[in-house]
Scaffold this active site. Structure first.
Site, PDB file in Angstrom:
ATOM      1  N   LYS A  78       0.840  -1.198   0.000  1.00 22.27           N
ATOM      2  CA  LYS A  78       0.000   0.000   0.000  1.00 22.27           C
ATOM      3  C   LYS A  78       0.875   1.249   0.000  1.00 22.27           C
ATOM      4  CE  LYS A  78      -3.869   2.099   2.555  1.00 22.27           C
ATOM      5  NZ  LYS A  78      -4.788   1.958   3.706  1.00 22.27           N
ATOM      6  N   SER A 158      -9.806   2.313   2.747  1.00 23.67           N
ATOM      7  CA  SER A 158      -8.883   3.007   1.865  1.00 23.67           C
ATOM      8  C   SER A 158      -7.923   2.070   1.137  1.00 23.67           C
ATOM      9  CB  SER A 158      -8.057   4.010   2.667  1.00 23.67           C
ATOM     10  OG  SER A 158      -7.245   3.340   3.629  1.00 23.67           O
ATOM     11  N   SER A 182     -10.370   0.175   7.084  1.00 25.62           N
ATOM     12  CA  SER A 182      -9.762   0.282   5.760  1.00 25.62           C
ATOM     13  C   SER A 182      -9.070  -0.977   5.254  1.00 25.62           C
ATOM     14  CB  SER A 182      -8.768   1.450   5.729  1.00 25.62           C
ATOM     15  OG  SER A 182      -9.443   2.677   5.738  1.00 25.62           O
TER      16      SER A 182
END
Length: 496
Positions: A78, A158, A182
């Site tokens: 990420k 997210s 998330s």
């Protein structure tokens, strides 16, 4: 796409150690899959040369016979994690061009375990979002489609890029971060497993901060076993992170036995919210029955302050975000706005932040600054912290006084929605996606999401297992039993 990319981490580990496949062969298959999946917009910065170098080193390590579980396993990272020399924008224009000269603790531990870096993954800007639509890179797209439709769907947020990449078999696993859901919400939307560990289990050093008392890194993978393997490598005490706990890391994979006899599983009445789709309610009931059939005792419990969790979260998280994001000012790194000859430092700050931050980040920074301001601090922030204490106490009482081993809840209030379908004019509707997940972050507890079924349009639905603090092993064992009972095997049809 090569069938090698469809392997789980556990399968790849065993085949790599047996010499049936090589790390370079597996890595090339994943790189080919990444290159062919531009339509998903999951990878923002592929790193093929780095991946090939790491795969070559992994093969040498495998030949020596000293390979850890992740040796030769290709992963996605990420964009919130700093990887030395790679772009780390947190999907924000304000960090354009930033390449950290240091490594996050989590990624360093993964590389030490022999993992291969395929590149950086898309996400919501500064992890603020539930659909990956706030990203400076544009939205990531779910590999799933509604039955008979071509509408592009959100992979959740997210950690949307991580979820899309794992679900589409572009990588065998990925890192995510979870501040209010998330990791778990995108895992539920894409039919994969996501684990949010106990706060302090994984180091936050080198992870771009959103809300420091809530953020926690965790794994996203195809199975519970894979998530357990990744979590062990990602965990551990780090003296560079003052919130990192000096607690021994168990072998999470060894704990996966699936024997629920003697386990007490709580079903909180407060999670039966108004407007919950019948499909999710039924899935929840069926999940509880499957755990009962595996030997668990199902117990109705109450967590009375749950109804205050969402408003408390959306006071505390923006308050911490406004403080953390104050450092992005156009002076030291990242974007710097142009100013006139007669303008000064104040104009530089204002213009840089106005140009660099997207609408959702600006909204949350303004909310945070407001609730921390003189005259409103006690009315909002202090009161929200008191509510947080009460929420934490609710869980403590259930775990200690009632002897509950884990709690079973829905993961999301709906299946994945279409990109652009959630009206941006009403951000509260987007925030409601976190209704089942924020309590876990406020209380600092571990939580895991397991795919449990499909809705009427063929989209994945997940169930959440909430564990006792520091008992990820027990929580994952419940998740493993649930995974085994649900036997979820659906995969997205390839359209990209």
């Amino acid at each position: 796409m090569s069938d090698l990319t469809k392997l789980t981490i556990a399968e790849a580990r065993d085949r790599l150690r047996a010499g049936q496949i090589g790390a370079e062969e597996l890595t090339e298959a994943c790189l080919e899959a990444v290159e062919g999946a531009a339509a998903l917009n999951a990878f923002t910065a592929p790193t093929p040369e780095r991946a090939r170098e790491q795969a070559k080193a992994a093969d040498a390590r495998l030949r020596r016979g000293d390979a850890p579980d992740l040796c030769g396993v290709p992963l996605g990272i990420k964009d919130l994690f700093c990887v030395e020399g790679l772009p780390a924008q947190a999907a924000s224009n304000i960090l354009a061009g930033f390449r950290p000269p240091y490594e996050s603790t989590v990624t360093r531990q993964l590389w030490e375990a022999g993992a291969v870096c395929l590149g950086k993954l898309n996400m919501d800007e500064f992890a603020m979002g539930s659909s990956n639509e706030t990203s400076a890179y544009g939205p990531a797209v779910s590999p799933w489609r509604r039955r008979g439709e071509a509408t592009p769907l959100t992979p959740g947020g997210s950690s949307g890029g991580s979820a899309a990449a794992v679900a589409a078999s572009l990588c065998l696993g990925a890192t995510g971060t979870d501040t209010g859901g998330s990791i778990r919400q995108p895992a539920a939307f894409t039919g994969i497993v996501g684990v949010k560990p106990t706060y302090g289990r994984c180091s936050r050093f080198g992870v771009v901060a959103f809300a420091s008392s809530l953020d926690q890194a965790g794994p996203m993978a195809k199975t519970v076993r894979d998530a357990a393997i990744m979590l062990r490598a990602m965990s551990g005490h780090d003296p560079r992170d003052s919130t990192s706990a000096p607690i021994e890391v168990p072998d999470f994979e060894a704990a996966l036995v699936g024997d629920m006899r003697g386990k007490r599983i709580g079903i909180p009445s407060e999670y039966r919210v108004d407007g919950m789709p019948e499909e999710i309610e039924s899935l929840w009931v069926e999940g509880a029955e499957k755990l009962r059939a595996a030997g668990a005792e199902i117990v109705e419990i109450t967590l009375p302050h749950t109804k205050y969790a969402l408003p408390a979260y959306y006071v505390i998280a923006p308050a911490e975000a406004s403080s953390n994001l104050a450092r992005y000012d156009g002076v030291r790194y990242g974007r710097r706005a142009r100013i006139g000859a007669r303008e000064g430092i104040t104009e530089l700050y204002e213009r840089t932040r106005a140009e660099g931050f997207g609408p959702e980040v600006r909204r949350r920074v303004m909310i945070g600054a407001y609730v921390l301001s003189a005259g409103f601090y006690d009315a909002y922030y202090t009161r929200a912290q008191k509510v947080r204490t009460l929420i934490k106490r609710d869980f403590e009482q259930v775990f200690t006084e009632q002897g509950i081993d884990a709690i079973l809840t829905p993961a999301t209030p709906s299946a994945a929605f279409g990109l652009g379908e959630m009206a941006s004019s009403d951000p509260v509707q987007m925030y409601l996606n976190d209704v089942f997940t924020v309590t876990v972050n406020l209380a600092g507890l571990p939580g895991a999401v397991v795919p449990a079924g499909l809705d009427g349009k063929g989209l994945p639905l997940g169930l959440q297992v909430i564990g006792r603090p520091w008992d990820e092993a027990g929580m994952l064992d419940v998740a493993f039993a649930l995974e085994s009972a649900c036997d979820f095997s659906a995969k997205p049809g390839k359209w990209w």
